[in-house]
Structure formats: C-alpha cells, structure tokens
Write an enzyme that holds these catalytic residues in place. Structure first.
Site, PDB file in Angstrom:
ATOM      1  N   SER A 176     -10.883  10.921  12.986  1.00 25.62           N
ATOM      2  CA  SER A 176     -10.404   9.834  12.151  1.00 25.62           C
ATOM      3  C   SER A 176      -9.925  10.392  10.826  1.00 25.62           C
ATOM      4  O   SER A 176     -10.382  11.444  10.385  1.00 25.62           O
ATOM      5  CB  SER A 176     -11.555   8.850  11.932  1.00 25.62           C
ATOM      6  OG  SER A 176     -11.157   7.814  11.064  1.00 25.62           O
ATOM      7  N   ASP A 177      -8.990   9.695  10.194  1.00 31.52           N
ATOM      8  CA  ASP A 177      -8.572  10.086   8.854  1.00 31.52           C
ATOM      9  C   ASP A 177      -8.283   8.826   8.050  1.00 31.52           C
ATOM     10  O   ASP A 177      -7.833   7.828   8.599  1.00 31.52           O
ATOM     11  CB  ASP A 177      -7.333  10.977   8.883  1.00 31.52           C
ATOM     12  CG  ASP A 177      -7.064  11.562   7.500  1.00 31.52           C
ATOM     13  OD1 ASP A 177      -7.800  12.485   7.111  1.00 31.52           O
ATOM     14  OD2 ASP A 177      -6.166  11.073   6.804  1.00 31.52           O
ATOM     15  N   GLN A 178      -8.571   8.905   6.766  1.00 32.70           N
ATOM     16  CA  GLN A 178      -8.399   7.726   5.932  1.00 32.70           C
ATOM     17  C   GLN A 178      -7.767   8.084   4.588  1.00 32.70           C
ATOM     18  O   GLN A 178      -8.086   9.114   4.005  1.00 32.70           O
ATOM     19  CB  GLN A 178      -9.767   7.089   5.666  1.00 32.70           C
ATOM     20  CG  GLN A 178      -9.706   5.844   4.798  1.00 32.70           C
ATOM     21  CD  GLN A 178     -11.093   5.282   4.523  1.00 32.70           C
ATOM     22  OE1 GLN A 178     -11.906   5.914   3.864  1.00 32.70           O
ATOM     23  NE2 GLN A 178     -11.363   4.111   5.049  1.00 32.70           N
ATOM     24  N   SER A 214      -6.902   5.815  10.432  1.00 28.43           N
ATOM     25  CA  SER A 214      -6.408   6.072  11.782  1.00 28.43           C
ATOM     26  C   SER A 214      -7.469   6.778  12.599  1.00 28.43           C
ATOM     27  O   SER A 214      -8.235   7.590  12.070  1.00 28.43           O
ATOM     28  CB  SER A 214      -5.141   6.926  11.738  1.00 28.43           C
ATOM     29  OG  SER A 214      -4.067   6.159  11.224  1.00 28.43           O
TER      30      SER A 214
END
Length: 191
Positions: A71-73, A108
């Site tokens: 995940s990346d934010q 995401s």
C-alpha cells in the site's frame, strides 16, 4: 477461511492493526524501495505506482505461495501532495494547513497472488477535517517523532491529535493507510 499465507509489505503499525482487525494472520516484510525515484503529479497515479513498485520489489524475494498486500499513501491539501515530512518546519507547515483546509488521504493498495500471478489494485480517497491544533501540541507531537513516519505528518489516531479531529468523510482505516473495503475486494478478486 484463509488457506494461503498473507504477507503485508509494510512496516506501518496502523496497517498491521487494520489487517489484524480484519481477522487475517500475516507476516510483515517491508519493501525498501527508493520512493523518491517514482514521481507523478497525480496522487492516484503516484500511489498506485508506488504500491506496485513495492509489490515488484518484494515478489523477487518471495519464493512461496502467498497473497502479498502492499500500500502507499499521500495526503493532498490545497492541491499539494504531502508525503512524509523531512523536517520539523515541514511538520508545522503541514499541520498549519489543516487549520484551514481538510486533508485528503489518497491510499492505493496492490494485492498479488504469487501462485496464479494474478494482481489487482485500486485507490481509496477519504477526507479529514481538523480544528486548529495549538502550537504547543504540535511541538509535543514533533518530539514523539511520529509525524516523520506518516504521509502529511499526521496519524489521526495519535492521542495528541485525536481531540482535534472534527470529522471524517470515508473510512477511518483508509486515513490510517489501509482501506478495509478496498483491501477485502482486491483479496477476493485474486483468490
């Protein structure tokens, strides 16, 4: 219900807690990639590219059948993409922005089934409004070093900041860094 082993490609304690709450057992394997090497002006493109790059980096190290979740934010405020802050003054600058404008978290998630090679990804967006966070609270918060681990310099569940959360539009988990509904959906899609 869970036959395949799950690996969470993240060191984030918030993401770990969410996945535990969802009832999954998993191992943690951080993807140490150079996040600054990937640049897009569009926050959705950026976080999708980073979540997928983390998955790619880990897939080369995983030799067993697993479901891999990365995940990346980033946080978007006033049209600016805010990543993890690099200095105290940046923490202050970010938190000052939230006195006036809501922070939007763009998160995401990429899920890969290493057996079938199936991959699914998606993005969830949530919004959070803060009341004015006093300077002395910001100073205390900086001393905890927490802001430096979080996109946009905040963890909305942190005891120092939680009292200033006015409202949330969307999932609280999404703001923490792992949207529940989206993650479930992606896991089901690659099963």
């Amino acid at each position: 219900n869970q036959s395949m082993k799950i690996i969470l490609g993240s060191q984030s304690s918030g993401r770990k807690q969410i996945l535990e709450k969802m009832g999954y057992e998993f191992n943690v394997m951080p993807a140490d990639i150079d996040e600054k090497a990937i640049r897009f002006d569009d926050p959705v493109k950026l976080t999708l590219a980073l979540a997928n790059a983390k998955a790619d980096a880990l897939l080369s190290r995983i030799k067993e059948p697993v479901i891999l979740i990365t995940s990346d934010q980033v946080v978007v405020c006033e049209g600016k993409i805010l990543e993890k802050p690099e200095s105290e003054s940046q923490v202050k600058e970010y938190l000052d922005m939230y006195r006036v404008h809501p922070a939007e978290t763009v998160t995401s998630v990429t899920v890969v089934n290493t057996t079938s090679g199936k991959r699914a990804d998606g993005t969830d967006i949530a919004k959070i409004w803060f009341s004015a966070i006093p300077d002395e609270v910001i100073q205390q918060y900086v001393l905890t070093k927490d802001p430096f681990y979080n996109a946009g310099a905040f963890s909305h569940e942190h005891p120092l900041l939680a009292p200033y959360v006015v409202r949330i539009d969307g999932e609280s988990e999404s703001i923490t860094g792992l949207p529940r509904r989206l993650t479930e959906e992606l896991i089901n899609r690659i099963r």
